[in-house]
Design an enzyme around this catalytic site. Structure first.
Site, PDB file in Angstrom:
ATOM      1  N   LYS A 174       0.872  -1.180   0.000  1.00 17.75           N
ATOM      2  CA  LYS A 174       0.000   0.000   0.000  1.00 17.75           C
ATOM      3  C   LYS A 174       0.898   1.216   0.000  1.00 17.75           C
ATOM      4  O   LYS A 174       1.805   1.330   0.821  1.00 17.75           O
ATOM      5  CB  LYS A 174      -0.883  -0.055   1.247  1.00 17.75           C
ATOM      6  N   ASP A 204      -3.466   4.721  -0.874  1.00 14.06           N
ATOM      7  CA  ASP A 204      -4.285   5.330   0.186  1.00 14.06           C
ATOM      8  C   ASP A 204      -4.076   6.846   0.147  1.00 14.06           C
ATOM      9  O   ASP A 204      -2.961   7.334   0.327  1.00 14.06           O
ATOM     10  CB  ASP A 204      -3.861   4.775   1.555  1.00 14.06           C
ATOM     11  N   ASP A 262     -12.012   4.164   4.724  1.00 13.72           N
ATOM     12  CA  ASP A 262     -11.321   4.098   6.012  1.00 13.72           C
ATOM     13  C   ASP A 262     -11.947   5.173   6.903  1.00 13.72           C
ATOM     14  O   ASP A 262     -12.907   4.912   7.647  1.00 13.72           O
ATOM     15  CB  ASP A 262      -9.805   4.323   5.775  1.00 13.72           C
ATOM     16  N   LYS A 319     -10.718  -0.625  11.407  1.00 14.79           N
ATOM     17  CA  LYS A 319      -9.747  -0.328  12.466  1.00 14.79           C
ATOM     18  C   LYS A 319     -10.526  -0.307  13.774  1.00 14.79           C
ATOM     19  O   LYS A 319     -11.486   0.464  13.900  1.00 14.79           O
ATOM     20  CB  LYS A 319      -9.103   1.044  12.252  1.00 14.79           C
TER      21      LYS A 319
HETATM   22  O1  OSB Z   1      -4.829   5.716   6.694  1.00 15.82           O
HETATM   23  O2  OSB Z   1      -4.395   3.688   7.061  1.00 15.82           O
HETATM   24  C1  OSB Z   1      -4.172   4.877   7.290  1.00 15.82           C
HETATM   25  C2  OSB Z   1      -1.205   5.261   9.651  1.00 15.82           C
HETATM   26  C3  OSB Z   1      -1.652   6.289  10.455  1.00 15.82           C
HETATM   27  C4  OSB Z   1      -2.875   6.851  10.203  1.00 15.82           C
HETATM   28  C5  OSB Z   1      -3.658   6.396   9.151  1.00 15.82           C
HETATM   29  C6  OSB Z   1      -3.226   5.362   8.356  1.00 15.82           C
HETATM   30  C7  OSB Z   1      -1.960   4.796   8.591  1.00 15.82           C
HETATM   31  C8  OSB Z   1      -1.369   3.750   7.761  1.00 15.82           C
HETATM   32  C9  OSB Z   1      -0.312   2.878   8.393  1.00 15.82           C
HETATM   33  O3  OSB Z   1      -1.619   3.575   6.596  1.00 15.82           O
HETATM   34  C10 OSB Z   1      -0.790   1.500   8.640  1.00 15.82           C
HETATM   35  C11 OSB Z   1       0.163   0.724   9.529  1.00 15.82           C
HETATM   36  O4  OSB Z   1       1.189   0.270   9.047  1.00 15.82           O
HETATM   37  O5  OSB Z   1      -0.105   0.604  10.737  1.00 15.82           O
HETATM   38 MG    MG Z   2      -6.167   4.703   5.422  1.00 15.24          MG
END
Ligand code: OSB
Ligand code: MG
Length: 377
Positions: A161, A189, A239, A263
């Site tokens: 990603k 993303d 998300d 999440k």
């Molecule tokens: O948008 O998924 C996200 C990290 C901090 C805040 C938002 C996001 C993220 C990541 C990292 O994409 C995901 C990870 O490796 O924990």
């Molecule tokens: Mg995200």
């Protein structure tokens, strides 16, 4: 469930390297580590809020405040039979999902320890290992990004990603496809960096055969995402926009996405995560477990969640060493074979705390009992 005491610690943990997204740059983790004591066991949770309100409206400070002022006193005053009741118990507090989640996660862990089972089996998980990918931030140069992709592919990660933003989108994706070919499972993303005015650019993403584009539009939108999805062949994944099973129902109903990132912190806990998972399953919407650069406790909870059957797309739960020199759990999270993490078989979330490291990282510490709180640091 017997609950006698709650301990809340704030830890600061350096990241191996800064992590940059469209909303900003993170150089260290600011964590709330929360322990719930009862029946001779300790359930543990970790807050995923960031130090600044740039991913969502919460921060480590607001999580601490909500815990102290409202959530912990409520939990200590009321009797809970099962962790599934906690979401309802906390429903008088609007939003503040990350604050609710850290306490709810700890209660799930406590429940699984009190009933002598793994957290995975307590929540109904059945997978013995989970498939994982890695999230790569915005890099200073395309070459540095390609080097990272190469290393992570060598480690066996099963989804790459990449973070994108205006000015860092088509070029890095094109370079990855050119260098590593079309079979690499690749996604982008945007963390809400675009609007429908960017539709022409977003439509060009279709040429890269991405697994999905995650949260391209506003953090609080589903309507425009539905318009966008109708004009893209690339699946849209939500998300930031999804905080509950109700949000999920509405997003699916209007066609705002084809995939959901779950999440635990963003949706207020494991019980809500399970409901979202179940609803998506009945609609044939695949889900995957997102990440917030969690330290070991959050990482372990993610592994348990991702053992539910509809987690069919590799998640963002990479090995501890992806972000940290040393993790707050023992053993740390590692890949059991390329691209997979074994779901632990020890009771609860399945790891021990690295207490010597935690005591080095603690900034503040407070303990709560019914009608009483003590600041220790
Ligand atoms: O948008 O998924 C996200 C990290 C901090 C805040 C938002 C996001 C993220 C990541 C990292 O994409 C995901 C990870 O490796 O924990
Ligand atoms: Mg995200």
């Amino acid at each position: 469930m017997e609950i006698s005491k709650i301990k809340v610690q704030r830890l600061k943990m350096p990241l191996k390297a800064p992590f940059e997204t469209s909303f900003g740059r993170l150089v260290e983790k600011d964590i709330i580590l929360l322990r719930v004591y009862g029946g001779g066991k300790v359930g543990i949770g970790e807050s995923v809020a960031m130090p600044f309100p740039i991913y969502n409206e919460e921060t480590t400070g607001t999580v601490l405040y909500m815990l102290e002022e409202f959530l912990i006193p409520t939990l200590l005053e009321k009797e809970v039979q099962h962790p599934d009741e906690v979401t309802e118990l906390f429903s008088f507090v609007k939003r503040n999902y990350m604050a609710k989640a850290v306490l709810e996660m700890a209660i799930w862990d406590l429940y699984s320890k009190q009933t002598d089972q793994t957290l995975s089996s307590a929540i109904g998980g059945s997978l013995k290992e989970i498939e994982v990918g890695v999230s790569i931030g915005i890099e200073p140069t395309v070459q540095q990004l390609l080097d990272k992709v190469e290393n992570f592919l060598e480690d066996g990660y099963r989804k790459i990603k990449v973070k994108i933003k205006p000015g860092w989108d088509l070029e890095p994706l094109k370079a990855i496809r050119k260098r590593f070919g079309c079979s690499v499972p690749l996604m982008a993303d945007a963390n809400s960096a675009y609007t429908l005015n960017d539709i022409e650019l977003l439509r060009q993403l279709d040429q890269f055969d991405l697994m999905m584009i995650e949260q391209p539009l506003a953090h609080d939108d589903i309507i425009d995402h539905a318009k966008l999805q109708s004009q893209l062949s690339t699946p849209v994944c939500l998300d930031e926009s999804i905080h509950s099973v109700e949000d999920t129902r509405k997003a699916i109903e209007i066609g705002a996405c084809k995939i959901i990132n779950i999440k635990v912190g963003r949706v207020g806990g494991i019980t809500e995560s399970k409901k979202i998972h179940d609803l998506c399953k009945t609609h044939n919407i695949p889900v995957w477990c997102g990440g917030m650069l969690e330290a070991g406790v959050g990482r372990a909870h993610n592994i348990a969640l991702a053992s539910l059957v509809n987690f069919t797309i590799p998640g963002d739960t990479s090995a501890s060493s992806r972000y940290f020199d040393e993790d707050i759990i023992i053993p740390e999270v590692t890949l059991s074979r390329p691209g997979y993490i074994t779901v632990p078989t020890q009771t609860g979330f399945g790891f021990d705390l690295n207490e010597p490291l935690i005591s080095k990282l603690v900034q503040t510490e407070k303990e709560f009992e019914l009608g009483n709180s003590v600041t220790r640091k």
